[in-house]
Design an enzyme around this catalytic site. Structure first.
Site, PDB file in Angstrom:
ATOM      1  N   CYS A  75       0.830  -1.201   0.000  1.00 47.34           N
ATOM      2  CA  CYS A  75       0.000   0.000   0.000  1.00 47.34           C
ATOM      3  C   CYS A  75       0.867   1.255   0.000  1.00 47.34           C
ATOM      4  CB  CYS A  75      -0.929  -0.008   1.210  1.00 47.34           C
ATOM      5  SG  CYS A  75      -2.093   1.373   1.250  1.00 47.34           S
TER       6      CYS A  75
ATOM      7  N   CYS B 129      -6.502  -3.802   6.837  1.00 46.17           N
ATOM      8  CA  CYS B 129      -7.731  -2.999   6.809  1.00 46.17           C
ATOM      9  C   CYS B 129      -8.833  -3.612   5.956  1.00 46.17           C
ATOM     10  CB  CYS B 129      -7.421  -1.579   6.338  1.00 46.17           C
ATOM     11  SG  CYS B 129      -6.957  -1.451   4.588  1.00 46.17           S
TER      12      CYS B 129
END
Length: 362
Positions: free
Chosen positions: A101, A197
């Site tokens: 990410c 997440c």
């Protein structure tokens, strides 16, 4: 400078933005919407990209008096991070989605868009120290080594680092929270986000099962070759795993078994005792050198394979396929797909020399 502050909705990014403002930069805040269905991301203390986080980020921006936007990166996040994560597990590797990410979203997609809009830098709340000397980026561990995030930033290219700002690098977490209190930021005591997440309930195996389905295979004793049981997919395992193996009978010597290797083509999961877990040699691909200069061969360094893991002494050498790392002492749980980050043995071992993705171990 025109600075784009990436605001996750947590205390770290809020204080980082505040410090950029205080330093006199022209700051704009942005929150990244990473899911087309925000309810599929974690919430509360376990999230980092939810609707409630975007609201927290907006409130912080209002207090700081800076413009604020929400940018939709959901499609790219799904492609670059989520699908990559699933594909890596299907191939028997163990990826780090937070590292991906940072590399693909926060410092590729975001920075690319920021530069296109005329911003000079992107500021984040990462705990790492960064300086640029004669055009060469120097990435170091943060002062607060317990919060250090230099490992997950080590995959950034020199050009990305030249346009990055980490205002919290010289601070302790307690100092950041105290500063947020003083600035009347509502997120001052907000718990840190953690875990993955995009897996709402934290059950990685269930998430992978839903994407990959059942891929039956055997649990095999690495020494004898005996089949000890069956499983529903190599994606349910990682090297070094001890619990949840699904083997009914204990080992003949009574010692616990661990996952030693994964073979996605045959479906075999090789298991054995802890004596076989130690790794001394690592082959890695896709090396990234912050200084743009490959290591001279061979180079003494410190090697780290987990975000908050220990380092061990090592010798690294550039090869045709990437980099070869020989560890001074065995490390356990080293798996293909993980990243090995190399630190200088000098300066208290805090200078990042480079990083690469582990392809094989011995």
């Amino acid at each position: 400078m025109r600075v784009l502050a990436a605001m996750s909705g947590g205390v770290d990014s809020a204080v980082a933005a505040a410090r950029a403002v205080e330093a006199g930069h022209d700051v704009t805040g942005v929150h990244l919407a990473l899911s087309a269905k925000p309810g599929t991301l974690r919430t509360g203390a376990r999230g980092c990209c939810t609707v409630e986080d975007s609201r927290d980020a907006r409130r912080a921006a209002d207090i700081l008096g800076i413009p604020f936007y929400v940018w939709d990166f959901a499609e790219r996040f799904t492609e670059e991070v989520v699908e990559s994560f699933v594909g890596e597990y299907a191939a028997g590797r163990t990826p780090n989605p937070c590292m991906t990410c940072n590399e693909k979203i926060k410092f590729e997609a975001l920075l690319e868009k920021a530069m296109g809009l005329g911003f000079d830098a992107v500021a984040t709340g990462h705990y790492a120290r960064l300086s640029v000397v004669d055009g060469t980026p120097l990435l170091r561990r943060s002062r607060d080594t317990g919060k250090d995030q230099s490992y997950v930033l080590a995959s950034l290219t020199p050009e990305q680092l030249r346009h990055a700002m980490f205002p919290l690098g010289d601070s302790w977490k307690s100092e950041v929270r105290a500063e947020a209190d003083e600035r009347d930021l509502a997120v001052a005591q907000k718990p840190d986000s953690h875990d993955i997440c995009f897996i709402p309930d934290g059950d990685t195996k269930k998430f992978l099962d839903s994407r990959l389905g059942e891929r039956p295979g055997n649990l095999v004793d690495a020494e004898s070759g005996a089949v000890l049981g069956e499983h529903t997919g190599v994606h349910g395992f990682t090297v070094g795993q001890r619990k949840g193996l699904g083997i009914d009978a204990p080992a003949p010597d009574g010692r616990p078994r661990y996952v030693l290797s994964l073979e996605p083509v045959s479906g075999d999961v090789k298991v054995g005792n802890a004596d076989h877990l130690g790794v001394t040699d690592i082959d890695a691909t896709r090396p990234i050198w912050p200084s743009e200069q490959p290591l001279p061969a061979p180079t003494e360094c410190r090697a780290q394979i987990r975000a908050h893991g220990d380092t061990v002494g090592a010798t690294a050498e550039v090869t045709e396929s990437g980099v070869s790392v020989r560890l001074a002492e065995p490390m356990e749980g080293v798996a293909p797909g993980q990243s090995v980050v190399l630190y200088s043995p000098e300066d208290e071992g805090d200078l990042v020399l480079g990083s690469a993705v582990i392809s094989a171990t011995r």
